[in-house]
Write an enzyme that holds these catalytic residues in place. Structure first.
Site, PDB file in Angstrom:
ATOM      1  N   HIS A 159      33.840 -13.049  63.536  1.00 28.55           N
ATOM      2  CA  HIS A 159      34.094 -11.686  63.054  1.00 28.55           C
ATOM      3  C   HIS A 159      35.586 -11.395  62.879  1.00 28.55           C
ATOM      4  CE1 HIS A 159      34.289 -10.619  67.484  1.00 28.55           C
ATOM      5  NE2 HIS A 159      35.292  -9.891  67.034  1.00 28.55           N
ATOM      6  N   ASP A 188      28.924 -16.440  66.326  1.00 28.67           N
ATOM      7  CA  ASP A 188      30.158 -15.674  66.173  1.00 28.67           C
ATOM      8  C   ASP A 188      31.388 -16.505  66.542  1.00 28.67           C
ATOM      9  OD1 ASP A 188      31.839 -13.608  65.548  1.00 28.67           O
ATOM     10  OD2 ASP A 188      31.460 -12.447  67.364  1.00 28.67           O
ATOM     11  N   SER A 265      39.831 -10.217  70.418  1.00 28.39           N
ATOM     12  CA  SER A 265      38.747 -11.116  69.997  1.00 28.39           C
ATOM     13  C   SER A 265      39.295 -12.470  69.585  1.00 28.39           C
ATOM     14  CB  SER A 265      37.985 -10.521  68.815  1.00 28.39           C
ATOM     15  OG  SER A 265      36.934  -9.709  69.251  1.00 28.39           O
TER      16      SER A 265
END
Length: 414
Positions: A159, A188, A265
């Site tokens: 992402h 992911d 992230s």
């Protein structure tokens, strides 16, 4: 056929990314708050499950973290050998944090994401055919990454790089262009690569034997503030979550109270020896910022996916070969099912793992390896916590009777 819950059934709300207001690269823009979708918990409080790709181009500040390492009277020693860097600590957390940061930060990078935008122009005379469109790269988000190899392979979240037309990596103060090597949206995870540079790879740890209460550090670029760290503990292990919209399935995640925010992230979660144990990915929050409940994909799983991507392979994941519906009171009454929860097999893949094991349409799966299955999402998460060719015990309900059979799991790449 993948193990997919039917769309008519309610699913957990997806983790939401944190895009930024586009601004021409490389000029920074004002910081924007993280965007997220609310999810109602049982108490009616709005809760957010957020995948942080990076909230603000704006916070791409020239922030540096300077770690002073004094071998004498510091309470720890750092030794660099041919086999890597080791940390010996004999005093408090402050000294430990300094030592681990000094080892970890050179292997954690900032990732800037750019996308093409069209610009329309017209002659001041407004003449027919005078319009023209030009493509311009604008920074749309940012995130973090972890250096796996000296020749430039970097692991991050899917992402973070999803939708990127260009990527830029900042490593130890130097900026490089990067290319996308491969992605696995289902887990992911993604791998990117910097060419023509020698980077400092992180030391890979082990996530299989983590204990609740262990000390950890999160490293990355929260809100674009590169080379930032936060510390905490392992709050829990084996947390799972399925995103029905993106299809991402997160299994056996590490829960931590180390602060994780927008931009973290793809960054590193490391142990007290500075070894990578997880890739920071999600938080759960009522505000959209860190509330002390963060989640990291365990390194044992993430590194395996990364290796497949680097080798040019399509990552494989365990599956039963069924489509599913979550059992509830309405479904039970309609089909005469003598159960009020579980995963109803709506259809099977011919020759799939479930079919080979003798499971049939209309069976209701109640347990996997003795663990209760209350919904189709539970079953998907239970299966994805295993690897293809693993054997599991599946307990199911057929004609009012419970039975158990062994199933050798298949792969979604077969």
């Amino acid at each position: 056929m993948s193990d997919t819950p039917q769309p008519s059934q309610s699913q957990p709300q997806p983790p939401q990314g944190a895009p930024v207001n586009a601004a021409p690269a490389p000029a920074p823009a004002p910081a924007q708050p993280a965007a997220s979708k609310p999810k109602k918990n049982r108490k009616g409080v709005k809760t957010f499950f957020i995948a942080f790709a990076g909230a603000a181009v704006a916070c791409v500040l020239a922030l540096g973290i300077f770690v002073a390492v004094n071998p004498s009277n510091s309470g720890y020693t750092i030794k660099e050998t041919n086999s890597g860097i080791t940390i010996d600590v004999d005093t408090d957390d402050m000294s430990l944090a300094e030592a681990v940061a000094a080892k970890t930060l050179p292997s954690v990078v900032n990732i800037n994401v750019y996308a093409n935008t069209s610009q329309q122009s017209m002659s001041p005379f407004g003449m027919l055919g005078s319009q023209s469109a030009t493509q311009e790269l604008q920074q749309t988000s940012l995130g973090s990454g972890v250096v796996l190899t000296a020749d430039g392979y970097i692991l991050t979240n899917n992402h973070v790089v999803d939708g990127a037309d260009a990527l830029e990596v900042v490593a130890e103060g130097e900026t490089y262009k990067a290319k996308l090597v491969g992605t696995d949206p289902s887990s992911d995870l993604a791998v990117i690569k910097v060419d023509g540079a020698t980077l400092k790879p992180i030391e890979i740890g082990n996530s299989s034997d983590l204990k609740v209460g262990e000390w950890v550090m999160a490293a990355g670029s929260p809100f674009g503030m590169e080379q930032s760290v936060s510390t905490g503990i392992v709050s829990a292990v084996n947390r799972s979550y399925a995103d029905s919209e993106s299809g991402a399935i997160y299994t056996n995640m590490i829960q931590t109270d180390a602060a994780i925010n927008s931009g973290n992230s793809g960054g590193a979660l490391v142990d007290a020896e500075g070894k990578l144990i997880g890739i920071n990915t999600l938080i759960m929050s009522t505000s959209g910022t860190s509330s002390g409940v963060g989640f990291a994909i365990p390194v044992d799983y993430a590194f395996g996916i990364a290796e497949q991507l680097i080798q040019g392979k399509t990552p494989s994941h365990a599956q039963l070969g069924v489509s599913l519906i979550t059992v509830n009171n309405e479904l039970a009454q309609r089909f005469g099912i003598q159960a009020t929860e579980g995963a109803y097999i709506n259809s099977l893949t011919a020759g799939g793992a479930a079919a080979k094991a003798g499971l049939q349409e209309g069976d209701v799966i109640l347990k996997v390896d003795g663990e209760s299955i209350t919904s189709s999402s539970d079953l998907v998460l239970a299966i994805r916590s295993h690897s293809p060719n693993d054997e599991v015990d599946v307990t199911y309900l057929r004609d009012g009777k419970e039975e158990t059979t062994k199933v050798k799991l298949g792969a979604d790449t077969q």
